[in-house]
Write a protein that holds these residues in place. Structure first.
Motif, PDB file in Angstrom:
ATOM      1  N   SER A 317      41.968  45.626  41.675  1.00  0.00           N
ATOM      2  CA  SER A 317      40.881  45.838  40.724  1.00  0.00           C
ATOM      3  C   SER A 317      40.974  44.865  39.549  1.00  0.00           C
ATOM      4  N   ASP A 320      39.959  41.426  40.721  1.00  0.00           N
ATOM      5  CA  ASP A 320      38.507  41.330  40.835  1.00  0.00           C
ATOM      6  C   ASP A 320      37.861  41.155  39.464  1.00  0.00           C
ATOM      7  N   ASP A 321      38.402  41.832  38.457  1.00  0.00           N
ATOM      8  CA  ASP A 321      37.895  41.620  37.102  1.00  0.00           C
ATOM      9  C   ASP A 321      38.001  40.144  36.727  1.00  0.00           C
TER      10      ASP A 321
END
Length: 341
Positions: A317, A320-321
């Protein structure tokens, strides 16, 4: 440097001397900052961008950032940057999502007078203009130069600039700012005065290693880190991580007989990357290529491999940021581009 340009010249034959396997090819990417131009120093139009995009990483979209391309001499001075939007869209007409957003130029010194310029830019782009950037990186030392035409001192401090930035916020647009570490207090003052304005700080906030600055000096690094940390305390600020190929960063990879490997880049940049993430965190930071400016020092595939090495210890996550989600949120780009195969 070529023809008085502050950028290292792009040498395709030199870049081709090193080739790496693509790391983590499944990682989706939004290139949050690149330019397009056709200048005496070299050409980087849609075809050259496409060649780099095809080098193996899963780059789904990009953000074009102003660089004085294709201005229209037939229009009044304030409206001439309209030609840049028209030129870029003409060059990239057959490449959907490249760009998926545009950061255009509109002279903030116009203050309230910037409104018709913003209207024209948004109309010409079909809504793709999501932000504005002016030329603001200034330092009095002649060695600290990253723009072919350096701006005068004081733009970031002027009342007209503040008023123009307020109108940019009113239009729902963001403001990209390229400023050196010596100017980050000025960026802080702007961001604090206009909490409704989303400010994206380019190129790690301009850590300097030329002229009076020495990368080996802990004091210079700490000056940059503290100024960046103070800026990050304001929730309306974001950070682009990249620009390490800029001459003002002090790296001289272009002087070597062969281009650098991504492992070398990641090792060199790790202290800056760590400081950037300590200040902003993945949800307020995004990776950028800054091509073709940085292409004089390393290849596109190598650059994104270096970013993947730097972020390898983050969870998916957070990666992906950094690689797409923060930029997509910042520039209002449809998430579906990145979540659908």
């Amino acid at each position: 440097m070529a023809g008085g340009s502050p950028h290292f010249p792009v040498r395709e034959d030199w870049l081709a001397m090193v080739s790496e396997e693509v790391l983590a090819p499944e990682q989706v990417i939004l290139d949050a900052h690149h330019h397009l131009w056709d200048r005496s120093e070299g050409r980087y139009r849609a075809e050259e961008l496409h060649d780099d995009l095809a080098s193996g990483h899963d780059v789904r979209a990009s953000v074009f950032v102003q660089c004085r391309t294709g201005y229209r001499a037939d229009l009044p001075a304030a409206l001439q940057p309209l030609g840049e939007v028209e030129t870029v869209l003409n060059w990239c007409g057959n490449q959907p999502n490249f760009p998926a957003a545009i950061v255009a130029f509109a002279d903030l010194q116009l203050g309230e007078g910037i409104r018709p310029v913003l209207d024209a830019l948004m109309d010409a782009s079909g809504g793709l203009v999501r932000g504005i950037r002016n030329t603001t990186a200034f330092h009095s030392h002649p060695a600290v130069r990253s723009n072919p035409t350096p701006p005068p001192d004081g733009l970031l401090r002027s009342s007209a600039f503040f008023e123009g930035a307020r109108v940019v916020a009113e239009y729902g647009l963001s403001l990209d700012v390229w400023a050196y570490q010596s100017q980050l207090d000025e960026v802080f003052a702007l961001a604090k005065a206009l909490p409704e304005l989303s400010i994206i700080v380019d190129h790690c906030g301009g850590p300097l290693s030329v002229g009076p600055y020495d990368r080996r000096s802990p004091a210079a690094f700490e000056e940059w880190r503290k100024a960046l940390q103070r800026l990050a305390s304001l929730s309306n600020t974001r950070l682009k991580i990249g620009g390490f190929g800029l001459s003002v960063m002090g790296y001289r990879y272009a002087d070597a007989p062969v281009p650098p490997q991504s492992s070398v880049l990641a090792s060199d940049w790790a202290p800056y990357f760590s400081a950037c993430l300590e200040c902003f965190g993945p949800q307020r930071a995004m990776f950028e290529s800054n091509f073709p400016v940085d292409k004089g020092q390393f290849a596109y595939r190598t650059l994104w491999n270096a970013f993947k090495r730097l972020s390898a210890d983050f969870d998916q996550s957070e990666r992906d940021d950094l690689f797409w989600r923060t930029a997509a949120r910042t520039y209002r780009i449809d998430d579906q581009i990145f979540v659908n195969d």
